[in-house]
Scaffold this motif. Structure first.
Motif, PDB file in Angstrom:
ATOM      1  N   GLN A  42       0.992  -1.159  -0.014  1.00 14.39           N
ATOM      2  CA  GLN A  42       0.112  -0.020  -0.054  1.00 14.39           C
ATOM      3  C   GLN A  42       0.861   1.184  -0.217  1.00 14.39           C
ATOM      4  O   GLN A  42       0.501   2.232  -0.779  1.00 14.39           O
ATOM      5  CB  GLN A  42      -1.075  -0.161   1.126  1.00 14.39           C
ATOM      6  N   GLU A  43       2.021   1.116   0.873  1.00 15.63           N
ATOM      7  CA  GLU A  43       2.916   2.210   0.809  1.00 15.63           C
ATOM      8  C   GLU A  43       3.474   2.698  -0.395  1.00 15.63           C
ATOM      9  O   GLU A  43       3.200   3.919  -0.931  1.00 15.63           O
ATOM     10  CB  GLU A  43       4.140   1.894   1.809  1.00 15.63           C
ATOM     11  N   ASP A  44       3.627   1.923  -1.506  1.00 16.05           N
ATOM     12  CA  ASP A  44       4.313   1.966  -2.780  1.00 16.05           C
ATOM     13  C   ASP A  44       3.467   2.885  -3.733  1.00 16.05           C
ATOM     14  O   ASP A  44       3.853   3.916  -4.181  1.00 16.05           O
ATOM     15  CB  ASP A  44       4.789   0.786  -3.440  1.00 16.05           C
ATOM     16  N   ILE A  45       2.122   2.559  -3.765  1.00 14.77           N
ATOM     17  CA  ILE A  45       1.062   3.339  -4.378  1.00 14.77           C
ATOM     18  C   ILE A  45       0.559   4.405  -3.829  1.00 14.77           C
ATOM     19  O   ILE A  45      -0.080   5.359  -4.633  1.00 14.77           O
ATOM     20  CB  ILE A  45       0.219   2.474  -5.189  1.00 14.77           C
ATOM     21  N   ALA A  46       0.602   4.606  -2.679  1.00 16.63           N
ATOM     22  CA  ALA A  46      -0.042   5.688  -1.895  1.00 16.63           C
ATOM     23  C   ALA A  46       1.144   6.631  -0.977  1.00 16.63           C
ATOM     24  O   ALA A  46       1.481   7.639  -1.607  1.00 16.63           O
ATOM     25  CB  ALA A  46      -1.150   5.052  -0.866  1.00 16.63           C
ATOM     26  N   ASP A  47       1.568   6.234   0.169  1.00 13.84           N
ATOM     27  CA  ASP A  47       2.324   7.166   1.143  1.00 13.84           C
ATOM     28  C   ASP A  47       3.607   7.556   0.246  1.00 13.84           C
ATOM     29  O   ASP A  47       3.851   8.891   0.132  1.00 13.84           O
ATOM     30  CB  ASP A  47       2.624   6.342   2.306  1.00 13.84           C
ATOM     31  N   ALA A  63       4.220  -8.040   3.319  1.00 12.08           N
ATOM     32  CA  ALA A  63       3.623  -6.628   3.289  1.00 12.08           C
ATOM     33  C   ALA A  63       4.027  -6.014   1.802  1.00 12.08           C
ATOM     34  O   ALA A  63       3.425  -5.120   1.373  1.00 12.08           O
ATOM     35  CB  ALA A  63       4.501  -5.908   4.311  1.00 12.08           C
ATOM     36  N   GLU A  64       4.834  -6.968   1.191  1.00  9.63           N
ATOM     37  CA  GLU A  64       5.560  -6.102  -0.210  1.00  9.63           C
ATOM     38  C   GLU A  64       4.136  -6.487  -1.195  1.00  9.63           C
ATOM     39  O   GLU A  64       3.967  -5.919  -2.458  1.00  9.63           O
ATOM     40  CB  GLU A  64       6.583  -7.055  -0.568  1.00  9.63           C
ATOM     41  N   ALA A  79      -2.885  -4.814  -5.799  1.00 11.02           N
ATOM     42  CA  ALA A  79      -2.558  -4.575  -6.967  1.00 11.02           C
ATOM     43  C   ALA A  79      -2.130  -3.356  -7.558  1.00 11.02           C
ATOM     44  O   ALA A  79      -2.740  -2.462  -6.992  1.00 11.02           O
ATOM     45  CB  ALA A  79      -3.645  -5.379  -8.007  1.00 11.02           C
ATOM     46  N   ARG A  80      -1.136  -3.144  -8.301  1.00  9.69           N
ATOM     47  CA  ARG A  80      -0.701  -1.799  -8.513  1.00  9.69           C
ATOM     48  C   ARG A  80      -1.485  -0.970  -9.495  1.00  9.69           C
ATOM     49  O   ARG A  80      -2.406  -1.529 -10.385  1.00  9.69           O
ATOM     50  CB  ARG A  80       0.936  -1.987  -9.484  1.00  9.69           C
ATOM     51  N   THR A  81      -1.723   0.495  -9.055  1.00  9.58           N
ATOM     52  CA  THR A  81      -2.453   1.361  -9.890  1.00  9.58           C
ATOM     53  C   THR A  81      -1.494   2.251 -10.773  1.00  9.58           C
ATOM     54  O   THR A  81      -2.017   3.026 -11.566  1.00  9.58           O
ATOM     55  CB  THR A  81      -3.341   2.087  -8.856  1.00  9.58           C
ATOM     56  N   SER A  82      -0.258   1.942 -10.596  1.00  6.06           N
ATOM     57  CA  SER A  82       0.696   2.653 -11.211  1.00  6.06           C
ATOM     58  C   SER A  82       1.932   1.768 -11.571  1.00  6.06           C
ATOM     59  O   SER A  82       2.320   1.026 -10.873  1.00  6.06           O
ATOM     60  CB  SER A  82       1.217   4.007 -10.687  1.00  6.06           C
ATOM     61  N   LEU A  83       2.874   2.125 -12.654  1.00  5.81           N
ATOM     62  CA  LEU A  83       3.994   1.354 -12.916  1.00  5.81           C
ATOM     63  C   LEU A  83       5.083   2.126 -12.345  1.00  5.81           C
ATOM     64  O   LEU A  83       6.116   1.512 -12.197  1.00  5.81           O
ATOM     65  CB  LEU A  83       4.064   1.345 -14.442  1.00  5.81           C
ATOM     66  N   LEU A  84       5.020   3.345 -12.009  1.00  2.00           N
ATOM     67  CA  LEU A  84       6.233   4.036 -11.449  1.00  2.00           C
ATOM     68  C   LEU A  84       6.878   3.357 -10.153  1.00  2.00           C
ATOM     69  O   LEU A  84       7.882   3.292 -10.239  1.00  2.00           O
ATOM     70  CB  LEU A  84       5.475   5.648 -11.005  1.00  2.00           C
ATOM     71  N   PRO A  85       6.044   2.854  -9.086  1.00  2.00           N
ATOM     72  CA  PRO A  85       6.832   2.471  -8.032  1.00  2.00           C
ATOM     73  C   PRO A  85       7.827   1.384  -8.415  1.00  2.00           C
ATOM     74  O   PRO A  85       8.776   1.060  -7.810  1.00  2.00           O
ATOM     75  CB  PRO A  85       5.566   2.177  -7.008  1.00  2.00           C
ATOM     76  N   GLY A  86       7.226   0.570  -9.160  1.00  2.00           N
ATOM     77  CA  GLY A  86       8.162  -0.626  -9.394  1.00  2.00           C
ATOM     78  C   GLY A  86       9.337  -0.376 -10.325  1.00  2.00           C
ATOM     79  O   GLY A  86      10.295  -0.773  -9.883  1.00  2.00           O
ATOM     80  N   LEU A  87       9.190   0.636 -11.206  1.00  2.00           N
ATOM     81  CA  LEU A  87      10.511   1.239 -11.607  1.00  2.00           C
ATOM     82  C   LEU A  87      11.649   1.862 -11.090  1.00  2.00           C
ATOM     83  O   LEU A  87      12.741   1.691 -10.829  1.00  2.00           O
ATOM     84  CB  LEU A  87      10.213   1.891 -12.962  1.00  2.00           C
ATOM     85  N   LEU A  88      11.064   2.823  -9.744  1.00  2.00           N
ATOM     86  CA  LEU A  88      11.654   3.592  -8.925  1.00  2.00           C
ATOM     87  C   LEU A  88      12.311   2.430  -7.894  1.00  2.00           C
ATOM     88  O   LEU A  88      13.627   2.677  -7.765  1.00  2.00           O
ATOM     89  CB  LEU A  88      10.569   4.435  -8.089  1.00  2.00           C
ATOM     90  N   LYS A  89      11.675   1.360  -7.598  1.00  2.00           N
ATOM     91  CA  LYS A  89      12.388   0.190  -7.130  1.00  2.00           C
ATOM     92  C   LYS A  89      13.384  -0.655  -7.742  1.00  2.00           C
ATOM     93  O   LYS A  89      14.314  -1.001  -7.076  1.00  2.00           O
ATOM     94  CB  LYS A  89      11.150  -0.785  -6.397  1.00  2.00           C
ATOM     95  N   THR A  90      13.290  -0.595  -8.845  1.00  2.00           N
ATOM     96  CA  THR A  90      14.321  -1.252  -9.913  1.00  2.00           C
ATOM     97  C   THR A  90      15.587  -0.594  -9.729  1.00  2.00           C
ATOM     98  O   THR A  90      16.653  -0.953  -9.988  1.00  2.00           O
ATOM     99  CB  THR A  90      13.706  -1.558 -11.262  1.00  2.00           C
ATOM    100  N   ILE A  91      15.381   0.998  -9.880  1.00  2.00           N
ATOM    101  CA  ILE A  91      16.390   1.773  -9.872  1.00  2.00           C
ATOM    102  C   ILE A  91      17.243   1.819  -8.691  1.00  2.00           C
ATOM    103  O   ILE A  91      18.573   1.723  -8.530  1.00  2.00           O
ATOM    104  CB  ILE A  91      15.950   3.305 -10.236  1.00  2.00           C
ATOM    105  N   ALA A  92      16.275   1.664  -7.425  1.00  2.00           N
ATOM    106  CA  ALA A  92      16.863   1.654  -5.910  1.00  2.00           C
ATOM    107  C   ALA A  92      17.885   0.368  -5.938  1.00  2.00           C
ATOM    108  O   ALA A  92      18.860   0.314  -5.266  1.00  2.00           O
ATOM    109  CB  ALA A  92      16.019   1.617  -5.042  1.00  2.00           C
ATOM    110  N   ALA A  93      17.531  -0.532  -6.722  1.00  2.00           N
ATOM    111  CA  ALA A  93      18.199  -1.835  -6.483  1.00  2.00           C
ATOM    112  C   ALA A  93      19.336  -1.916  -7.611  1.00  2.00           C
ATOM    113  O   ALA A  93      20.196  -2.852  -7.501  1.00  2.00           O
ATOM    114  CB  ALA A  93      17.313  -3.157  -6.706  1.00  2.00           C
TER     115      ALA A  93
END
Length: 551
Positions: free
Chosen positions: A383-388, A408-409, A413-427
């Protein structure tokens, strides 16, 4: 070869020695058994093949070496029918129970082990790790009916659990098994309930506290002659199937083979037209031949009337047969799939790629050509990824929530592709800059107009991460995508961008994209708070649009 003909798959032929040698090395395998083991893959719906007794019986009937057994219900010689009384308290925790008696059974070590093994296999699949059904088997000669299935507060239940030397209360039993490698997985089913289910005999002896443990008093041994089987459940249909399988599989060891005491166990009759069977399989067999094929699959069949119907007896072992199609499938297995003549279909059709997938493939090629690397991220996120983390409230996201998330991960279901790509960059922060990533995948949005209450939407998302924001790179990519989609930059019939505000983006550095007369997404430079929350340290700009309007 025989397994294949019967519709099963032989995974491998091995031995205990080979298994240990593969897993732990040759040195550890010394002294292990050389006896050949066959690993057979059994279909999920064929519970009657989960034990050696059922598998061998099925293959023997298939080879026409024996006739399919007819299962019969018998009354005890003294006329004393056992009763299981279910009280209304059980409705609060585990409302259903069914029971049967296997009389005058003879156990050997192998038979006993197989009996326990079948219970464990059933517990793991159809019983859903005892949540839907829990099986209890007891030595009937150590107890006296009628039996009572009720529910009581944990402090009022006291008995000696299986293989234990002293009595415990139900609460103490739960604590006792909290560290048990096998039983700890079942505690959660009842531990938070105000009442625990329990089965007593007429003298107050505890048979079991389902779905956790049986009492030691009724423990089955190799000398047991009469077995009382009870299944408590949250699903009555599954309970009946489990009881049917258990008593039919082991009734062959009764003095009178294939007999037991059980109220609802019976054969069902089904009628299927031979023409339908021939048509669906693509063969032209006589009705009498089809009846013989079905009889080989333990479905005792005979031709009725003037040969335009086949009457099929469905035994209690075959809970998987719920429609004529299942009967036809068994006829096809007995006929042999390899024996069916290959024919060219009468209707010619030309396969086409799904238009949305075709568009996705074309865009993927060109985004890669533009220097962006494709990423594939999880469809579920927290929930944090797509909201907070994006500065919005979860209630405003129209997110579809998972009812029982295991981690918790994976909560929504994702409402945006942005969090996934941002986490990929972080990794991948150690990779050389700039990082240019894209993804074209589905997001999931609540939609009350759909029959399932949600819909998928194909989005395109791209991110640029560098020492400078690179907004012009993302803007350029948008222009290139629109050029590929043949959408010119114009207000009337093309696309345009208009300044907008969004909590995820820097104030004054965000624009909404309009095309074909509707808003299709946004692009902009991320707000520093978003960058920090995703554990990044450099500026970042991004674009996310819905590509479905361009089909």
């Amino acid at each position: 070869e025989l397994c294949f003909q019967f519709g099963l798959e032989l995974d491998e032929i091995t031995s205990e020695k080979d298994i240990i040698s593969k897993e732990q090395g040759g040195g550890k395998a010394e002294g292990a058994s050389d006896i050949i083991l066959y690993k057979i893959d059994v279909p999920a719906n064929r519970y009657d093949l989960l034990c050696l007794e059922g598998l061998v019986r099925g293959l023997q009937v298939f080879k026409e070496r024996i006739k399919a057994p007819r299962y019969k219900r018998i009354m005890p010689a003294n006329g004393g029918v056992q009763r299981l009384i279910i009280t209304e308290e059980t409705a609060q925790v585990r409302p259903h129970a069914v029971a049967a008696v296997l009389r005058n059974i003879t156990f050997s070590k192998d038979r006993y082990d197989s009996f326990i093994d079948l219970q464990e296999k059933l517990h793991q699949n159809i019983c859903r790790k005892r949540a839907l059904v829990a099986i209890g088997t007891h030595d009937l000669d150590t107890i006296s009916g009628p039996f009572t299935y009720t529910a009581r507060p944990p402090s009022e239940i006291r008995f000696k659990p299986l293989n234990q030397s002293k009595e415990y209360t139900a609460s103490e039993i739960m604590d006792l098994y909290r560290t048990d490698s096998q039983l700890k997985h079942y505690l959660h089913i009842i531990e938070n309930k105000p009442l625990y289910p329990v089965i007593y005999d007429s003298n107050g002896v505890v048979l079991s506290m389902p779905p956790i443990i049986n009492g030691n008093h009724t423990k089955i041994t190799l000398n047991t002659r009469n077995v009382f089987v009870e299944c408590t459940a949250t699903d009555i249909t599954k309970a009946k199937i489990v009881l049917d399988i258990l008593v039919t599989m082991f009734s062959e060891y009764c003095e009178k083979q294939f007999t037991h005491k059980c109220n609802f166990l019976c054969n069902m009759l089904e009628k299927v037209k031979p023409d339908l069977i021939n048509k669906k399989i693509g063969i032209s067999e006589k009705p009498s031949s089809l009846a013989k094929l079905l009889t080989r699959m333990c479905l005792k069949s005979h031709v009725t009337g003037s040969g335009n119907n086949i009457e099929i007896e469905i035994p209690p072992t075959r809970a998987d047969i719920i429609h004529a199609c299942d009967i036809i499938e068994d006829a096809a297995i007995a006929y042999g799939y390899n024996n069916i003549q290959m024919t060219i279909p009468k209707t010619y059709t030309i396969a086409n790629q799904f238009p949305l997938n075709k568009l996705t493939e074309l865009l993927r090629q060109d985004l890669a050509a533009a220097g962006f690397t494709e990423a594939l991220t999880f469809a579920l996120c927290s929930q944090e990824d797509i909201a907070d983390k994006l500065g919005v409230d979860i209630s405003s996201t129209k997110a579809v929530h998972i009812a029982n998330p295991k981690t918790a991960e994976f909560q929504v279901a994702r409402t945006s592709l942005l969090p996934g790509l941002l986490k990929t960059i972080a990794a991948n922060r150690k990779m050389p800059l700039p990082l240019k990533l894209f993804e074209i995948s589905d997001i999931v949005i609540k939609d009350s107009t759909k029959d399932v209450g949600a819909r998928n939407q194909r989005n395109l998302c791209a991110i640029y991460y560098n020492k400078n924001p690179g907004f012009e790179v993302i803007h350029g990519l948008l222009d290139r995508v629109m050029q590929l989609l043949a959408v010119p930059p114009s207000k009337a019939s093309g696309y345009l961008i208009r300044a907008a505000e969004d909590s995820a983006f820097f104030p004054g550095r965000c624009a909404e994209i309009f095309a074909k007369g509707q808003s299709i997404g946004k692009l902009g430079v991320f707000h520093p708070d978003v960058i920090t929350k995703f554990e990044l340290t450099m500026p970042c700009s991004a674009l996310e649009i819905n590509i479905e309007p361009f089909l």
